[in-house]
Design an enzyme around this catalytic site. Structure first.
Site, PDB file in Angstrom:
ATOM      1  N   ARG A 128      34.652  69.605  78.135  1.00 28.83           N
ATOM      2  CA  ARG A 128      33.805  70.743  77.826  1.00 28.83           C
ATOM      3  C   ARG A 128      32.390  70.279  77.459  1.00 28.83           C
ATOM      4  NH1 ARG A 128      36.595  71.384  72.015  1.00 28.83           N
ATOM      5  NH2 ARG A 128      34.835  70.778  70.693  1.00 28.83           N
ATOM      6  N   ASP A 177      39.962  76.438  71.842  1.00 30.13           N
ATOM      7  CA  ASP A 177      40.519  75.646  72.935  1.00 30.13           C
ATOM      8  C   ASP A 177      41.952  76.054  73.273  1.00 30.13           C
ATOM      9  OD1 ASP A 177      42.408  74.190  71.312  1.00 30.13           O
ATOM     10  OD2 ASP A 177      40.760  72.966  70.574  1.00 30.13           O
ATOM     11  N   ARG A 203      40.370  59.302  77.738  1.00 27.91           N
ATOM     12  CA  ARG A 203      39.711  59.922  78.879  1.00 27.91           C
ATOM     13  C   ARG A 203      38.829  58.898  79.578  1.00 27.91           C
ATOM     14  NH1 ARG A 203      42.897  63.044  76.869  1.00 27.91           N
ATOM     15  NH2 ARG A 203      42.770  65.324  76.929  1.00 27.91           N
ATOM     16  N   GLY A 204      38.880  58.899  80.922  1.00 25.23           N
ATOM     17  CA  GLY A 204      38.186  57.880  81.697  1.00 25.23           C
ATOM     18  C   GLY A 204      36.690  57.853  81.474  1.00 25.23           C
TER      19      GLY A 204
END
Length: 593
Positions: free
Chosen positions: A171, A279, A188-189
């Site tokens: 986001r 979320d 997360r990459g």
């Protein structure tokens, strides 16, 4: 059929009665959220808002609002896609002439899973430099959001060491005309790439893609092994090469048929307070300092369409997307661990809060090895509660899982509490962000007799338990849910009442939930339970004993899964905005809401 861009997908949906164009003016500040939620709940069509207040661009939402539309994004049945990848990997390890011959159709499809460089494309039709993000119809989804958020951005970065690409969905809070937040969660990459850039004291180029082939959306959130470019998976889903344009400023290859590409950098030490945001856990996630994305330019098609989604309490679009991704990746997980028969992360609980795995156990305690191993795999490592059952149990049926726990969960050997551990950034139950505890429940059948016989009988009426109890419900024979009023400050009296009541004492777990959790809705029961408790802090067993270096719990175990002071609030519509939408509903061309 492959969809090479968002417009082809929208055209197909409209031709098949699965798209509604809304011509009346609609505000992206909360109004679109309410409309999409109601259409989504009714299993309604995708939406194209053609008159967006404050922006010249149209907005497309609810693209994945049904299983059918989600499957279209994957190019067919996601499970078959995963099986095809698994079949190909087995054929090629080791390669033989006969194996290659049998796999010729799969190999032909694999040749299309590539990036194809082109010099021109629709995304180059307009260039805005300096940029003005305020012209984009960025949604403010919930009343207490920190601001407008890009909710369907495809964030592309490259590894500063080897140039490998990554596409993720994170986001972005719009701060002003030229900057946003960059919400890189752990595991997360894009965050790993930024970590390497920070070590080199260099800014990281970032390209944010909006629109393009719908398969990019599915690929961006797929739990692929680190280092594999998600764009190749998108091309494989499409059965068509992905046309890309190499950009001189970043050397990024961006989709030629994207609707927008936002280019800029994220630099070490450049942080800003970001959030809160409503979320997919159904609550406002915590605000914190995050890197700032400094935008340099915006590329766009003429008459570009802005894609968006809305999350919140289940069921929303991410529910179906998560289902499909799990169906696709299960064959690959089984390739890594053949004894694992099935794994299901529950969308009702926000995926990371609850997962159930079934194992074909070949020797005593083998299942624990696979459980611990799976909890070390990628994003599965962020699972808060992992339940492991026998291969004959349907992991998607929580009542069947509860029955397996009733029969086979041994308090002395089957309960494992791990703390402290890393936790999903969006999980707010731990003592600090990204930190919490993990609960493992082992209920496999190693060939022995069940531990227990007759399951509990009639659920006690609330008046028999405690004056603050407003309802009870059972999720199978292992779990009794008890709903209390908000004023209950101390659960000890209720815990003792449950422990000694003849109709409740035989349940393995007494789960205390808040008054906003409906006990006639299994989806929201799981949501209100698993999103609101920390295993280390909120388990109250009937007794504790120490055997060697192990702490053993005695049944029944009370779980305090109430909303607690310090937790973020659950998301709710602004009543004034909801009323305004109600009054204008017939102007939207939608069925009665």
């Amino acid at each position: 059929m492959p969809f090479l861009d968002l417009r082809e997908f929208l055209t197909y949906l409209e031709q098949h009665g699965e798209l509604v164009r809304i011509k009346a003016p609609v505000d992206p500040n909360q109004e679109m959220t309410i409309i999409q939620h109601r259409v989504m709940a009714a299993q309604g069509p995708a939406l194209l808002f053609e008159h967006v207040v404050g922006s010249p661009y149209r907005v497309a939402t609810n693209l994945m609002g049904t299983r059918r539309r989600t499957r279209l994004m994957f190019g067919g049945d996601p499970a078959r896609l995963g099986e095809r990848i698994l079949r190909l990997s087995r054929t090629l390890m080791p390669p033989t002439l006969s194996g290659l011959a049998r796999a010729r159709h799969d190999l032909w499809a694999l040749t299309k899973a590539r990036l194809r460089g082109v010099k021109h494309g629709p995304v180059l039709e307009t260039l805005t430099e300096p940029p003005d993000l305020n012209r984009l119809p960025v949604l403010t989804c919930w009343p207490e959001d920190g601001g407008p958020f890009f909710t369907l951005p495809l964030v592309h970065t490259t590894d500063p060491e080897n140039g490998g690409g990554n596409l993720g969905m994170y986001r972005l809070q719009r701060f002003d005309a030229r900057s946003t937040g960059m919400h890189w969660q752990i595991e997360r990459g894009g965050g790993f790439h930024f970590h390497k850039a920070v070590a080199r004291h260099r800014p990281l180029p970032v390209s944010v893609i909006l629109g393009g082939p719908p398969a990019l959306i599915a690929a961006a959130v797929a739990p692929l092994p680190e280092g594999i470019d998600e764009r190749l998976l998108a091309a494989y889903m499409m059965d068509h090469p992905l046309d890309v344009i190499k950009r001189p400023s970043s050397n990024h290859r961006v989709p030629a048929r994207a609707e927008f590409v936002i280019e800029g950098t994220v630099s070490p030490g450049d942080l800003r307070w970001e959030g809160p945001f409503g979320d997919h856990f159904g609550h406002y996630s915590q605000a914190a300092d995050y890197p700032v994305f400094r935008v340099q330019r915006v590329l766009a098609r003429r008459d570009a369409i802005y894609p968006a989604t809305v999350v919140g309490k289940p069921v929303q679009e991410d529910y179906y997307l998560g289902e499909a991704l799990q169906a696709m990746t299960l064959p690959l997980l089984k390739m890594i661990r053949p004894a694992v028969m099935d794994l299901w992360a529950y969308p009702e609980a926000g995926f990371h809060a609850l997962a159930v795995m079934s194992v074909a156990e070949r020797y005593p305690r083998e299942a624990l090895k696979h459980t611990l191993g799976m909890l070390g795999e990628g994003q599965v490592s962020l699972t808060k509660v992992m339940i492991t059952v026998d291969q004959r149990v349907d992991v998607r049926d929580f009542t069947a899982v509860s029955q397996a726990l009733w029969r086979h969960l041994d308090a002395a050997t089957g309960i494992h509490l791990l703390a402290p551990t890393a936790l999903d950034t969006l999980d707010f139950t731990g003592p600090a962000m990204n930190t919490g505890s993990r609960l493992i429940l082992m209920a496999t059948d190693a060939g022995g007799d069940p531990l227990r016989g007759t399951p509990p009988g009639k659920i006690p009426a609330p008046k028999d338990l405690h004056p603050e109890v407003t309802g009870t419900a059972a999720l199978g024979p292992a779990f009794l849910l008890v709903r209390t009023r908000a004023g209950l400050a101390d659960i000890e009296a209720l815990r003792q009442a449950l422990l000694h009541h003849p109709a409740s004492r035989d349940y393995l777990f007494h789960v205390i939930v808040s008054e906003d959790v409906p006990l006639d809705d299994p989806t929201l029961m799981l949501w209100g339970w698993f999103t609101r408790f920390d295993p280390l802090a909120d388990l109250y067993p009937a007794g504790r004993t120490v055997a060697g270096n192990r702490l053993i719990f005695d049944f029944p175990i009370t779980i305090d899964a109430r909303w607690k002071r310090g937790y973020p609030k659950p998301v709710e519509f602004d009543p004034a905005v909801a009323k305004k939408v109600d009054q204008r509903w017939r102007t939207f061309g939608l069925p009665d809401g």
